[in-house]
Motif scaffolding. Structure first.
Motif, PDB file in Angstrom:
ATOM      1  N   PRO A 162      34.914  37.614  46.243  1.00  0.00           N
ATOM      2  CA  PRO A 162      36.156  38.050  46.329  1.00  0.00           C
ATOM      3  C   PRO A 162      37.065  36.902  47.405  1.00  0.00           C
ATOM      4  O   PRO A 162      36.675  36.241  48.058  1.00  0.00           O
ATOM      5  N   ARG A 163      38.308  36.738  47.028  1.00  0.00           N
ATOM      6  CA  ARG A 163      39.340  36.401  47.933  1.00  0.00           C
ATOM      7  C   ARG A 163      40.079  37.089  48.717  1.00  0.00           C
ATOM      8  O   ARG A 163      40.089  38.571  48.505  1.00  0.00           O
ATOM      9  N   PHE A 164      40.429  36.867  50.050  1.00  0.00           N
ATOM     10  CA  PHE A 164      40.870  37.633  51.015  1.00  0.00           C
ATOM     11  C   PHE A 164      42.083  37.308  51.553  1.00  0.00           C
ATOM     12  O   PHE A 164      43.077  38.188  52.029  1.00  0.00           O
ATOM     13  N   LEU A 165      42.617  36.010  51.593  1.00  0.00           N
ATOM     14  CA  LEU A 165      43.671  35.471  52.386  1.00  0.00           C
ATOM     15  C   LEU A 165      44.955  35.543  51.393  1.00  0.00           C
ATOM     16  O   LEU A 165      44.780  35.117  50.156  1.00  0.00           O
ATOM     17  N   PRO A 166      46.162  35.565  51.879  1.00  0.00           N
ATOM     18  CA  PRO A 166      47.278  35.256  51.212  1.00  0.00           C
ATOM     19  C   PRO A 166      47.301  33.712  50.772  1.00  0.00           C
ATOM     20  O   PRO A 166      46.660  32.943  51.455  1.00  0.00           O
ATOM     21  N   ALA A 167      47.887  33.342  49.420  1.00  0.00           N
ATOM     22  CA  ALA A 167      47.925  32.053  49.198  1.00  0.00           C
ATOM     23  C   ALA A 167      48.605  30.831  50.161  1.00  0.00           C
ATOM     24  O   ALA A 167      48.178  29.869  50.434  1.00  0.00           O
ATOM     25  N   ASP A 168      49.462  31.545  51.077  1.00  0.00           N
ATOM     26  CA  ASP A 168      49.908  30.697  52.000  1.00  0.00           C
ATOM     27  C   ASP A 168      49.300  30.384  53.298  1.00  0.00           C
ATOM     28  O   ASP A 168      49.771  30.201  54.147  1.00  0.00           O
ATOM     29  N   ALA A 169      48.067  30.751  53.471  1.00  0.00           N
ATOM     30  CA  ALA A 169      47.209  31.207  54.608  1.00  0.00           C
ATOM     31  C   ALA A 169      46.152  30.079  54.464  1.00  0.00           C
ATOM     32  O   ALA A 169      45.601  29.774  53.433  1.00  0.00           O
ATOM     33  N   ALA A 274      43.464  41.034  52.043  1.00  0.00           N
ATOM     34  CA  ALA A 274      43.099  41.761  50.862  1.00  0.00           C
ATOM     35  C   ALA A 274      41.734  41.617  50.256  1.00  0.00           C
ATOM     36  O   ALA A 274      41.247  40.527  50.621  1.00  0.00           O
ATOM     37  N   VAL A 275      41.176  42.354  49.280  1.00  0.00           N
ATOM     38  CA  VAL A 275      40.320  42.338  48.666  1.00  0.00           C
ATOM     39  C   VAL A 275      40.493  41.950  47.173  1.00  0.00           C
ATOM     40  O   VAL A 275      41.051  43.010  46.645  1.00  0.00           O
ATOM     41  N   ARG A 276      40.249  40.935  46.485  1.00  0.00           N
ATOM     42  CA  ARG A 276      40.870  40.488  45.187  1.00  0.00           C
ATOM     43  C   ARG A 276      39.650  40.002  44.560  1.00  0.00           C
ATOM     44  O   ARG A 276      38.894  38.769  44.878  1.00  0.00           O
ATOM     45  N   THR A 277      39.199  40.698  43.200  1.00  0.00           N
ATOM     46  CA  THR A 277      38.076  40.022  42.620  1.00  0.00           C
ATOM     47  C   THR A 277      38.286  40.815  41.203  1.00  0.00           C
ATOM     48  O   THR A 277      38.925  41.827  40.953  1.00  0.00           O
ATOM     49  N   GLU A 278      37.425  40.343  40.264  1.00  0.00           N
ATOM     50  CA  GLU A 278      37.111  40.935  39.140  1.00  0.00           C
ATOM     51  C   GLU A 278      35.759  41.194  38.877  1.00  0.00           C
ATOM     52  O   GLU A 278      34.965  40.488  39.248  1.00  0.00           O
ATOM     53  N   ARG A 279      35.365  42.414  38.302  1.00  0.00           N
ATOM     54  CA  ARG A 279      33.999  42.635  37.898  1.00  0.00           C
ATOM     55  C   ARG A 279      33.940  43.203  36.333  1.00  0.00           C
ATOM     56  O   ARG A 279      34.943  43.859  35.877  1.00  0.00           O
ATOM     57  N   THR A 280      32.828  42.583  35.620  1.00  0.00           N
ATOM     58  CA  THR A 280      33.017  43.024  34.120  1.00  0.00           C
ATOM     59  C   THR A 280      31.569  43.911  34.089  1.00  0.00           C
ATOM     60  O   THR A 280      30.482  43.439  34.736  1.00  0.00           O
ATOM     61  N   VAL A 281      31.712  44.734  33.022  1.00  0.00           N
ATOM     62  CA  VAL A 281      30.659  45.653  32.902  1.00  0.00           C
ATOM     63  C   VAL A 281      30.330  45.824  31.379  1.00  0.00           C
ATOM     64  O   VAL A 281      31.267  45.826  30.530  1.00  0.00           O
ATOM     65  N   TRP A 282      29.039  45.377  30.930  1.00  0.00           N
ATOM     66  CA  TRP A 282      28.574  45.356  29.720  1.00  0.00           C
ATOM     67  C   TRP A 282      27.736  46.813  29.761  1.00  0.00           C
ATOM     68  O   TRP A 282      26.857  47.062  30.285  1.00  0.00           O
TER      69      TRP A 282
END
Length: 287
Positions: A162-169, A274-282
Motif C-alpha cells: 500500500p501507499r500511505f503518504l500524500p503525493a506532495d509529502a 491513507a491506505v491506498r492499494t488494489e487487490r484482485t480476486v480470482w
C-alpha cells in the motif's frame, strides 16, 4: 469474467511465514486496518453451497482464517503456514475467540513437492500467498488435486504494498514514497517475480475454470488513526530494506526521518495518511 471496484473502509490477508516478528506485525496491522475489505471478499465468493471444509494456504497469523470462520459458521478451517510462530499466534487467537475446535494448524513448506494431508476441502483460500511460491504452477496443480469436485479456489493477490503518504509529502522531498517503491521494484522483480501476475491463465492451465475476477480498490482515510500510522511505519520500514541501495542520499535521509519515532515529521505523528492499494480476486472452480 467481470471486474467490479469497491472502496471498503477496512480488511486484510495472510502470507506464508518465515519472515520473523516484522512480518507478523505487518500481518496483524493488515488485519486490523483492512478487516472489512477481507470480509467483503469472503462474502463475494461465488459458492454453490456453504463450505464445511476450508484450507487457508499461507495463513499467516490468521486474518483470513478468522474471516472465513465468521462468514461460514458451520465450517472448519485447516490453516497452513511455514512459520511455527505464526501458527502459534493463530492457535492462541482461536482459543481466545472460542473456536479452537474449528481450526487445525499445519506447518508445511508449500514449495515442497509433497504436501501434507489437508483433507478434501470445498474451498481453498490463498490470500497474498501465491506470489511467494517458487513453483506456482506446481502449487496450483496441488490445489486442483486437493479440492473436492466442484470446489472453489479463491486466489487473492495484491498490487504491490500500500501507499500511505500524500503525493506532495514529505515537504522536504515530495513524491518520496513513489520513488521508494520504484527503487524497490528491481529487488522484487528478482526475488518475488510472481507479484502482480495475472493468475487467470495459470489457473486455467492447471485445470481450473475461472468463474469470476474482481479488483477491489482500497482507499482508507487515516484521520489520525494510530493503527494506520503504525501500518505506514511498518510498511515504509519494509520498503526501505529493499529500496535503500537505489535511493539518493537525500531521499534516504528523508525516509529515515519519516521512520524516526522521535521526529516530529514521523509518519507516526501525521494526520494526513491513507491506505491506498488494489487487490484482485480470482474465483476458480475445480470441474
Amino acid at each position: 469474467m467481470t471486474k467490479t471496484h469497491q472502496h471498503p473502509s477496512h480488511g486484510r490477508s495472510g502470507r506464508p511465514g518465515g519472515h520473523g516478528h516484522g512480518q507478523a506485525e505487518i500481518l496483524d496491522l493488515d488485519a486490523e486496518v483492512l478487516a472489512e475489505h477481507l470480509a467483503s471478499i469472503a462474502a463475494w465468493l461465488p459458492l454453490k453451497a456453504e463450505p464445511r471444509r476450508i484450507v487457508d494456504l499461507g495463513c499467516g497469523t490468521g486474518a483470513g482464517t478468522f474471516a472465513l470462520l465468521e462468514r461460514f459458521p458451520e465450517a472448519h478451517v485447516t490453516a497452513v503456514d511455514a512459520s511455527a510462530d505464526h501458527l502459534e499466534v493463530l492457535r492462541v487467537r482461536a482459543r481466545a475467540r472460542g473456536v479452537p475446535d474449528r481450526v487445525r494448524t499445519v506447518q508445511a513448506d508449500l514449495d515442497s513437492g509433497h504436501w501434507p494431508d489437508l483433507g478434501t476441502p470445498d474451498l481453498v483460500w490463498a490470500s497474498a500467498s501465491m506470489h511467494h511460491m517458487a513453483h506456482p504452477d506446481r502449487a496450483l496443480r496441488s490445489v486442483h488435486g486437493l479440492l473436492a469436485p466442484g470446489g472453489l479456489f479463491a486466489v487473492v493477490e495484491l498490487d504491490g504494498f500500500p501507499r500511505f503518504l500524500p503525493a506532495d509529502a514529505p515537504e522536504s522531498r515530495p513524491g518520496l514514497e513513489e520513488r521508494a517503491h520504484s527503487a524497490a521494484d528491481g529487488f522484487h522483480a528478482q526475488h518475488v517475480p510472481h507479484r502482480g501476475a495475472d493468475w487467470g491463465p495459470m489457473l486455467t492451465a492447471a485445470g481450473f475454470a475461472v468463474e469470476d475476477e474482481r479488483t477491489v480498490t482500497v482507499d482508507i482515510k487515516g484521520n489520525g488513526s494510530e493503527a494506520v500510522g503504525r501500518y505506514a511505519h511498518a510498511g515504509l520500514q519494509r520498503i526501505r530494506g529493499s529500496a535503500a541501495p537505489a535511493l539518493s542520499p537525500e531521499d534516504l535521509a528523508a525516509l529515515d526521518e519519516l521512520l524516526d519515532p522521535t521526529s516530529p515529521h514521523s509518519v507516526l505523528h501525521r494526520d494526513d495518511l491513507a491506505v491506498r492499494t488494489e487487490r484482485t480476486v480470482w474465483a476458480a472452480r475445480r470441474t
